[in-house]
Design a protein around this motif. Sequence first.
Motif, short mmCIF file in Angstrom:
data_model
loop_
_atom_site.label_atom_id
_atom_site.label_comp_id
_atom_site.label_asym_id
_atom_site.label_seq_id
_atom_site.Cartn_x
_atom_site.Cartn_y
_atom_site.Cartn_z
N LEU A 186 0.79 -1.23 0.00
CA LEU A 186 0.00 0.00 0.00
C LEU A 186 0.82 1.28 0.00
O LEU A 186 0.36 2.31 -0.49
CB LEU A 186 -0.93 0.03 1.22
CG LEU A 186 -2.03 -1.01 1.28
CD1 LEU A 186 -2.82 -0.85 2.56
CD2 LEU A 186 -2.93 -0.91 0.07
N ASN A 187 1.99 1.25 0.57
CA ASN A 187 2.75 2.49 0.76
C ASN A 187 3.49 2.89 -0.52
O ASN A 187 4.71 2.87 -0.59
CB ASN A 187 3.71 2.36 1.94
CG ASN A 187 4.17 3.73 2.40
OD1 ASN A 187 3.46 4.71 2.27
ND2 ASN A 187 5.38 3.79 2.93
N ARG A 188 2.68 3.26 -1.52
CA ARG A 188 3.19 3.73 -2.80
C ARG A 188 2.41 4.97 -3.20
O ARG A 188 1.26 5.14 -2.83
CB ARG A 188 3.03 2.65 -3.87
CG ARG A 188 3.73 1.36 -3.59
CD ARG A 188 3.65 0.40 -4.77
NE ARG A 188 2.42 0.44 -5.50
CZ ARG A 188 1.43 -0.46 -5.40
NH1 ARG A 188 1.54 -1.47 -4.58
NH2 ARG A 188 0.35 -0.35 -6.13
N GLN A 189 3.02 5.84 -3.99
CA GLN A 189 2.38 7.09 -4.36
C GLN A 189 1.12 6.90 -5.20
O GLN A 189 0.24 7.75 -5.18
CB GLN A 189 3.36 8.00 -5.10
CG GLN A 189 4.42 8.56 -4.19
CD GLN A 189 5.35 9.49 -4.91
OE1 GLN A 189 5.46 9.48 -6.12
NE2 GLN A 189 6.05 10.32 -4.14
N ASP A 190 1.00 5.81 -5.93
CA ASP A 190 -0.17 5.62 -6.78
C ASP A 190 -1.36 5.01 -6.02
O ASP A 190 -2.43 4.85 -6.58
CB ASP A 190 0.18 4.74 -7.98
CG ASP A 190 0.64 3.34 -7.58
OD1 ASP A 190 1.23 3.19 -6.48
OD2 ASP A 190 0.42 2.40 -8.36
N VAL A 191 -1.22 4.71 -4.74
CA VAL A 191 -2.28 4.09 -3.95
C VAL A 191 -3.14 5.18 -3.30
O VAL A 191 -2.62 6.13 -2.71
CB VAL A 191 -1.69 3.15 -2.87
CG1 VAL A 191 -2.75 2.69 -1.89
CG2 VAL A 191 -1.02 1.96 -3.55
N ARG A 192 -4.44 5.02 -3.42
CA ARG A 192 -5.42 5.93 -2.82
C ARG A 192 -6.27 5.13 -1.83
O ARG A 192 -7.00 4.24 -2.23
CB ARG A 192 -6.34 6.56 -3.88
CG ARG A 192 -5.63 7.21 -5.04
CD ARG A 192 -4.95 8.50 -4.61
NE ARG A 192 -4.35 9.20 -5.73
CZ ARG A 192 -3.04 9.21 -5.98
NH1 ARG A 192 -2.22 8.53 -5.23
NH2 ARG A 192 -2.55 9.90 -6.99
N ARG A 231 3.58 7.40 2.05
CA ARG A 231 3.70 7.66 0.62
C ARG A 231 2.37 7.61 -0.11
O ARG A 231 2.24 8.20 -1.18
CB ARG A 231 4.67 6.66 -0.01
CG ARG A 231 6.08 6.83 0.56
CD ARG A 231 7.10 6.00 -0.16
NE ARG A 231 7.26 6.55 -1.51
CZ ARG A 231 7.63 5.82 -2.54
NH1 ARG A 231 7.88 4.55 -2.41
NH2 ARG A 231 7.77 6.38 -3.73
N CYS A 232 1.39 6.93 0.42
CA CYS A 232 0.09 6.82 -0.26
C CYS A 232 -0.80 8.00 0.13
O CYS A 232 -0.51 8.76 1.05
CB CYS A 232 -0.57 5.49 0.06
SG CYS A 232 -0.84 5.19 1.80
N THR A 233 -1.92 8.14 -0.58
CA THR A 233 -2.88 9.19 -0.28
C THR A 233 -4.01 8.60 0.53
O THR A 233 -4.60 7.59 0.15
CB THR A 233 -3.44 9.80 -1.58
OG1 THR A 233 -2.35 10.35 -2.32
CG2 THR A 233 -4.46 10.88 -1.29
N TYR A 241 -9.31 0.02 0.93
CA TYR A 241 -8.55 0.25 -0.30
C TYR A 241 -9.16 -0.60 -1.41
O TYR A 241 -9.38 -1.80 -1.22
CB TYR A 241 -7.07 -0.10 -0.11
CG TYR A 241 -6.30 -0.14 -1.39
CD1 TYR A 241 -6.08 1.02 -2.12
CD2 TYR A 241 -5.80 -1.33 -1.89
CE1 TYR A 241 -5.39 0.99 -3.32
CE2 TYR A 241 -5.10 -1.38 -3.08
CZ TYR A 241 -4.91 -0.22 -3.79
OH TYR A 241 -4.22 -0.27 -4.97
N LEU A 292 2.44 4.54 6.35
CA LEU A 292 1.66 4.81 5.14
C LEU A 292 1.94 6.22 4.60
O LEU A 292 1.06 6.86 4.03
CB LEU A 292 0.16 4.66 5.45
CG LEU A 292 -0.28 3.26 5.88
CD1 LEU A 292 -1.71 3.27 6.37
CD2 LEU A 292 -0.11 2.27 4.73
#
Length: 102
Positions: free
Chosen positions: A9-15, A64-66, A35, A62
């Motif tokens: 989950l801890n990625r920039q493209d994850v909302r 990095r994610c939004t 999610y 978390l």
Amino acid sequence: MNFHRVSHLNRQDVRIEELTVHSLEMGMYLAEVNYDDRLGFLVDENNKPQQFHSVEEVKQALNRCTIYNAHLVHKSAYDEMCGGTEKVDNTLKVPLFVAAVG
């Protein structure tokens, strides 16, 4: 039952639609996320519920994610006192601020 791993989950493209941090006894916290329309707790690499020691530790995991909505939830045990009134829902739900990824 659904579950999620921080590493997924801890990625920039994850909302993440909603993050709920459950406050348990002895300063332990569990995190539940909604999610991709799947509600589930965060688990470690052994599929055990991932334990955190603070709300800030959850936020850092978390970072990095939004996250659109976040709350801290605590259920008090004080309604279990002898001679008390009937059991009522005494859940405390407090909004959390999670900085937006920029």
